[in-house]
Enzyme design. Structure first.
Site, PDB file in Angstrom:
ATOM      1  N   ARG A 288       0.802  -1.232   0.103  1.00 22.33           N
ATOM      2  CA  ARG A 288      -0.011   0.163  -0.010  1.00 22.33           C
ATOM      3  C   ARG A 288       0.933   1.302   0.100  1.00 22.33           C
ATOM      4  O   ARG A 288       0.344   2.323   0.560  1.00 22.33           O
ATOM      5  CB  ARG A 288      -0.723  -0.048   1.111  1.00 22.33           C
ATOM      6  CG  ARG A 288      -2.141  -1.230   1.076  1.00 22.33           C
ATOM      7  CD  ARG A 288      -3.039  -0.911   1.918  1.00 22.33           C
ATOM      8  NE  ARG A 288      -3.997  -1.878   1.820  1.00 22.33           N
ATOM      9  CZ  ARG A 288      -3.861  -3.485   2.532  1.00 22.33           C
ATOM     10  NH1 ARG A 288      -2.652  -3.353   3.467  1.00 22.33           N
ATOM     11  NH2 ARG A 288      -4.749  -4.358   2.346  1.00 22.33           N
TER      12      ARG A 288
ATOM     13  N   GLU B 103       9.986  18.465 -24.456  1.00 22.32           N
ATOM     14  CA  GLU B 103       9.675  18.772 -23.628  1.00 22.32           C
ATOM     15  C   GLU B 103      10.252  20.104 -22.769  1.00 22.32           C
ATOM     16  O   GLU B 103       9.332  20.961 -22.197  1.00 22.32           O
ATOM     17  CB  GLU B 103       9.407  17.673 -22.248  1.00 22.32           C
ATOM     18  CG  GLU B 103       8.854  16.373 -22.869  1.00 22.32           C
ATOM     19  CD  GLU B 103       7.342  16.468 -22.678  1.00 22.32           C
ATOM     20  OE1 GLU B 103       6.880  17.345 -22.439  1.00 22.32           O
ATOM     21  OE2 GLU B 103       6.902  15.228 -22.872  1.00 22.32           O
TER      22      GLU B 103
ATOM     23  N   LYS C 266       7.952  22.807 -13.482  1.00 19.86           N
ATOM     24  CA  LYS C 266       6.955  21.806 -13.275  1.00 19.86           C
ATOM     25  C   LYS C 266       6.775  21.840 -11.745  1.00 19.86           C
ATOM     26  O   LYS C 266       5.478  21.790 -11.582  1.00 19.86           O
ATOM     27  CB  LYS C 266       7.468  20.438 -13.639  1.00 19.86           C
ATOM     28  CG  LYS C 266       6.833  19.186 -13.455  1.00 19.86           C
ATOM     29  CD  LYS C 266       6.764  18.394 -14.633  1.00 19.86           C
ATOM     30  CE  LYS C 266       5.645  17.234 -13.963  1.00 19.86           C
ATOM     31  NZ  LYS C 266       5.542  16.373 -14.767  1.00 19.86           N
TER      32      LYS C 266
ATOM     33  N   ARG D  80      -2.581  22.516 -14.161  1.00 22.56           N
ATOM     34  CA  ARG D  80      -1.315  21.402 -14.650  1.00 22.56           C
ATOM     35  C   ARG D  80      -1.712  20.788 -15.934  1.00 22.56           C
ATOM     36  O   ARG D  80      -1.123  20.360 -16.646  1.00 22.56           O
ATOM     37  CB  ARG D  80      -1.552  20.268 -13.545  1.00 22.56           C
ATOM     38  CG  ARG D  80      -0.392  19.291 -13.853  1.00 22.56           C
ATOM     39  CD  ARG D  80      -0.353  18.048 -12.732  1.00 22.56           C
ATOM     40  NE  ARG D  80       0.646  17.218 -13.225  1.00 22.56           N
ATOM     41  CZ  ARG D  80       1.258  16.401 -12.348  1.00 22.56           C
ATOM     42  NH1 ARG D  80       1.214  16.196 -10.958  1.00 22.56           N
ATOM     43  NH2 ARG D  80       2.184  15.425 -12.726  1.00 22.56           N
TER      44      ARG D  80
ATOM     45  N   ASN E 115       0.250  19.983 -20.861  1.00 24.42           N
ATOM     46  CA  ASN E 115      -0.310  18.974 -21.873  1.00 24.42           C
ATOM     47  C   ASN E 115      -0.341  19.771 -23.074  1.00 24.42           C
ATOM     48  O   ASN E 115      -0.656  19.538 -24.216  1.00 24.42           O
ATOM     49  CB  ASN E 115      -1.828  18.609 -21.647  1.00 24.42           C
ATOM     50  CG  ASN E 115      -1.790  17.818 -20.573  1.00 24.42           C
ATOM     51  OD1 ASN E 115      -0.713  16.915 -20.344  1.00 24.42           O
ATOM     52  ND2 ASN E 115      -2.871  17.572 -19.913  1.00 24.42           N
TER      53      ASN E 115
ATOM     54  N   HIS F  39       0.225  18.229 -26.620  1.00 21.69           N
ATOM     55  CA  HIS F  39      -0.040  16.588 -26.371  1.00 21.69           C
ATOM     56  C   HIS F  39      -1.285  16.166 -26.909  1.00 21.69           C
ATOM     57  O   HIS F  39      -1.378  14.737 -27.196  1.00 21.69           O
ATOM     58  CB  HIS F  39       0.021  16.505 -24.859  1.00 21.69           C
ATOM     59  CG  HIS F  39       1.278  16.545 -24.092  1.00 21.69           C
ATOM     60  ND1 HIS F  39       2.292  17.404 -24.096  1.00 21.69           N
ATOM     61  CD2 HIS F  39       2.142  15.419 -23.603  1.00 21.69           C
ATOM     62  CE1 HIS F  39       3.346  17.143 -23.418  1.00 21.69           C
ATOM     63  NE2 HIS F  39       3.285  15.975 -23.097  1.00 21.69           N
TER      64      HIS F  39
ATOM     65  N   HIS G 227       7.802  10.189 -28.046  1.00 24.64           N
ATOM     66  CA  HIS G 227       6.929  11.009 -27.305  1.00 24.64           C
ATOM     67  C   HIS G 227       7.651  12.388 -27.384  1.00 24.64           C
ATOM     68  O   HIS G 227       6.658  13.175 -27.889  1.00 24.64           O
ATOM     69  CB  HIS G 227       6.920  10.297 -25.640  1.00 24.64           C
ATOM     70  CG  HIS G 227       6.052  11.205 -25.151  1.00 24.64           C
ATOM     71  ND1 HIS G 227       4.642  11.334 -25.336  1.00 24.64           N
ATOM     72  CD2 HIS G 227       6.197  12.284 -23.998  1.00 24.64           C
ATOM     73  CE1 HIS G 227       3.992  12.260 -24.410  1.00 24.64           C
ATOM     74  NE2 HIS G 227       5.021  12.808 -23.877  1.00 24.64           N
TER      75      HIS G 227
HETATM   76  N1  LIG Z   1       4.977  10.534 -15.587  1.00 23.99           N
HETATM   77  C1  LIG Z   1       5.052  11.451 -15.986  1.00 23.99           C
HETATM   78  O1  LIG Z   1       4.638  12.674 -15.735  1.00 23.99           O
HETATM   79  C2  LIG Z   1       5.579  11.461 -17.489  1.00 23.99           C
HETATM   80  C3  LIG Z   1       5.737  12.490 -18.212  1.00 23.99           C
HETATM   81  C4  LIG Z   1       6.295  12.396 -19.478  1.00 23.99           C
HETATM   82  C5  LIG Z   1       6.563  11.186 -19.932  1.00 23.99           C
HETATM   83  N2  LIG Z   1       6.310  10.109 -19.276  1.00 23.99           N
HETATM   84  C6  LIG Z   1       6.407   8.575 -19.950  1.00 23.99           C
HETATM   85  O2  LIG Z   1       7.867   8.530 -20.088  1.00 23.99           O
HETATM   86  C7  LIG Z   1       8.133   7.611 -20.992  1.00 23.99           C
HETATM   87  C8  LIG Z   1       9.263   8.014 -21.874  1.00 23.99           C
HETATM   88  O3  LIG Z   1      10.544   8.184 -21.278  1.00 23.99           O
HETATM   89  P1  LIG Z   1      12.040   8.307 -21.941  1.00 23.99           P
HETATM   90  O4  LIG Z   1      11.472   9.081 -23.218  1.00 23.99           O
HETATM   91  O5  LIG Z   1      12.878   8.613 -20.677  1.00 23.99           O
HETATM   92  O6  LIG Z   1      12.070   6.779 -22.399  1.00 23.99           O
HETATM   93  P2  LIG Z   1      12.873   5.446 -21.874  1.00 23.99           P
HETATM   94  O7  LIG Z   1      12.396   5.274 -20.592  1.00 23.99           O
HETATM   95  O8  LIG Z   1      12.243   4.357 -22.856  1.00 23.99           O
HETATM   96  O9  LIG Z   1      14.288   5.922 -22.341  1.00 23.99           O
HETATM   97  C9  LIG Z   1      14.676   5.881 -23.495  1.00 23.99           C
HETATM   98  C10 LIG Z   1      15.935   5.189 -23.993  1.00 23.99           C
HETATM   99  O10 LIG Z   1      17.057   5.656 -23.550  1.00 23.99           O
HETATM  100  C11 LIG Z   1      17.751   4.490 -22.676  1.00 23.99           C
HETATM  101  N3  LIG Z   1      18.519   5.274 -21.756  1.00 23.99           N
HETATM  102  C12 LIG Z   1      17.953   6.056 -20.637  1.00 23.99           C
HETATM  103  N4  LIG Z   1      18.879   6.668 -19.977  1.00 23.99           N
HETATM  104  C13 LIG Z   1      20.033   6.542 -20.641  1.00 23.99           C
HETATM  105  C14 LIG Z   1      21.337   6.931 -20.427  1.00 23.99           C
HETATM  106  N5  LIG Z   1      21.639   7.916 -19.510  1.00 23.99           N
HETATM  107  N6  LIG Z   1      22.392   6.501 -21.437  1.00 23.99           N
HETATM  108  C15 LIG Z   1      22.024   5.904 -22.330  1.00 23.99           C
HETATM  109  N7  LIG Z   1      20.895   5.202 -22.742  1.00 23.99           N
HETATM  110  C16 LIG Z   1      19.954   5.477 -21.719  1.00 23.99           C
HETATM  111  C17 LIG Z   1      16.542   3.808 -22.373  1.00 23.99           C
HETATM  112  O11 LIG Z   1      17.063   2.245 -22.175  1.00 23.99           O
HETATM  113  C18 LIG Z   1      15.864   3.774 -23.543  1.00 23.99           C
HETATM  114  O12 LIG Z   1      16.161   2.810 -24.300  1.00 23.99           O
HETATM  115  C19 LIG Z   1       6.937   7.448 -21.638  1.00 23.99           C
HETATM  116  O13 LIG Z   1       6.266   6.075 -21.268  1.00 23.99           O
HETATM  117  C20 LIG Z   1       5.893   8.448 -21.089  1.00 23.99           C
HETATM  118  O14 LIG Z   1       4.613   8.199 -20.986  1.00 23.99           O
HETATM  119  C21 LIG Z   1       5.898  10.140 -17.968  1.00 23.99           C
END
Ligand SMILES: NC(=O)c1ccc[n+]([C@@H]2O[C@H](COP(=O)([O-])OP(=O)(O)OC[C@H]3O[C@@H](n4cnc5c(N)ncnc54)[C@H](O)[C@@H]3O)[C@@H](O)[C@H]2O)c1
Length: 371
Positions: free
Chosen positions: A123, A187, A229, A243, A247, A250, A268
């Site tokens: 939890r 972003e 943020k 908030r 978006n 988006h 993304h």
């Molecule tokens: N929670 C939120 O508020 C929020 C906001 C925006 C996006 N998201 C989510 O975030 C996700 C996308 O995140 P992302 O773009 O970080 O993708 P990701 O976590 O898939 O990372 C992208 C790639 O980079 C690699 N990687 C990560 N750090 C690295 C580093 N330092 N050196 C080498 N390779 C590295 C990873 O292995 C992966 O292949 C989506 O699922 C999206 O929905 C969430």
């Protein structure tokens, strides 16, 4: 050593985002005050594990903190039920208790998945975000949105669960592939466009240095983004109002991501950048801002070597009406009014409840015709 601190003020759920160089190497000292016993569990992905887990493990053990780690496969496909179960059951096997702290080392995929697992484990256990992508440092690690994707869509199952601490080591961005860095930059630009025209000016000047690896530029961009943020999240944690401005871009992005099957065709942040350009185009057509604003947005994205137009997305795209349907807005609404984040100028975004559907359709049709 450089260290910036940004507070996320949420009463008893408040925490700090620390942004700087060498933070992974000091993670033991940074995290130790949170621990009630000298032990942590780390969940990461295999790519990040290869690049950064040894340094993190060394930093923790140097402080006498015992570490065990789980590395999941990299990629968006990991953010689902299968790996949620795997991660959560592994945490149980590791006998993680409510007083323990789980570390999420990785990009947004790992942060969202591990944060959700921490939210439901016993939890709710505390967790620390160690974001390793630009996107995760400026966006997903801050604000407490956690969750997974299902067959029905992205981020449909999840929880608000704030981290106890965020350590954004900008040095880890050195190993990030350029395409992922630029995706995260989508972003970063969004923050300037939605609420800080001076920051957008700064990005126009310093964005190329940031891309090339300039640590001072990266530090400033991550810090300013996190400040924005954190401010918005502190005022509106569960997205009742302000908030929603986060978006910007988006609604278009989600439609394009669905149309491209959440594949490598469009990351993304790439979709966010294209979406911001379209949101400014729509704003100009409605007469909210001057035509110079969308031109300036596009010119900056282009100068950064980013995707700007629908033509930059490889492969076929559906027509304008189908894209509107993919926005989660019914096709019938085209004759009606849609909700969008629009702008009265750079840095002046607002929630527009009453956007003429035919105008959205025209902007998309023209953008598709330009392909
Ligand atoms: N929670 C939120 O508020 C929020 C906001 C925006 C996006 N998201 C989510 O975030 C996700 C996308 O995140 P992302 O773009 O970080 O993708 P990701 O976590 O898939 O990372 C992208 C790639 O980079 C690699 N990687 C990560 N750090 C690295 C580093 N330092 N050196 C080498 N390779 C590295 C990873 O292995 C992966 O292949 C989506 O699922 C999206 O929905 C969430």
């Amino acid at each position: 050593m450089i260290l910036n601190r940004v507070a996320v003020d949420l009463g008893e759920r408040s925490y700090e985002v620390r942004i700087g160089t060498g933070l992974i190497g000091r993670a033991g000292a940074e995290i130790a005050p949170l621990l009630r016993r000298k032990r942590v569990v780390v969940v990461t992905d295999e790519t990040v594990a290869t690049a950064h887990l040894p340094a993190l493990t060394a930093a923790l053990t140097a402080e006498g903190i015992a570490v065990s780690a789980l590395a999941l496969p990299p990629g968006e496909g990991t953010k689902g039920w299968v790996n949620l179960a795997r991660c959560t059951e592994w945490l149980l096997e590791e006998k993680v208790e409510r007083r323990d702290v789980v570390l999420a080392l990785g990009g947004g995929v790992i942060g969202d998945l591990v944060g959700f697992s921490a939210a439901i484990l016993r939890r709710g256990v505390r967790f620390v975000q160690l974001p390793t992508t630009l996107l995760a440092q400026v966006d997903s690690s801050v604000g407490g949105k956690t969750g997974i994707n299902t067959a029905q869509g992205k981020n449909l199952v999840g929880a608000f669960h704030q981290p106890s601490l965020v350590l954004a080591d900008i040095g880890v961005l050195d190993t990030l592939p350029d395409r992922d860095l630029l995706s995260g930059y989508g972003e970063v630009v969004k923050y300037g466009l939605l609420g800080d025209a001076d920051f957008f000016d700064w990005l126009e000047q310093h964005g190329p240095a940031l891309r090339a690896g300039d640590a001072a530029a990266r530090l400033h961009a991550v810090t300013r983004s996190v400040e924005m943020k954190a401010g918005i999240v502190s005022r509106d944690e569960t997205e009742e109002g302000e908030r929603a401005l986060l978006n910007l871009g988006h609604t278009f992005c989600h439609a394009l991501e669905k149309a491209t099957g959440y594949s490598d065709r469009l990351l993304h942040g790439e979709g966010v950048a294209i979406g911001c350009a379209l949101a400014f185009e729509l704003s100009a057509r409605i007469g909210l801002c001057s035509q110079e604003d969308p031109s300036r947005v596009r010119a900056h994205l282009r100068a950064m070597g980013m995707k700007v137009d629908l033509a930059d997305i490889p492969g076929d795209l559906p027509g304008a009406e189908a894209l509107i349907a993919l926005m989660g807005q019914d096709k019938k609404v085209i004759d009606g009014r849609l909700r969008f984040i629009l702008a009265r100028g750079i840095g002046e975004a607002f929630v527009a409840e009453d956007v003429p559907g035919d105008m959205v359709q025209k902007v998309l049709a023209d953008a598709l015709a330009g392909r």
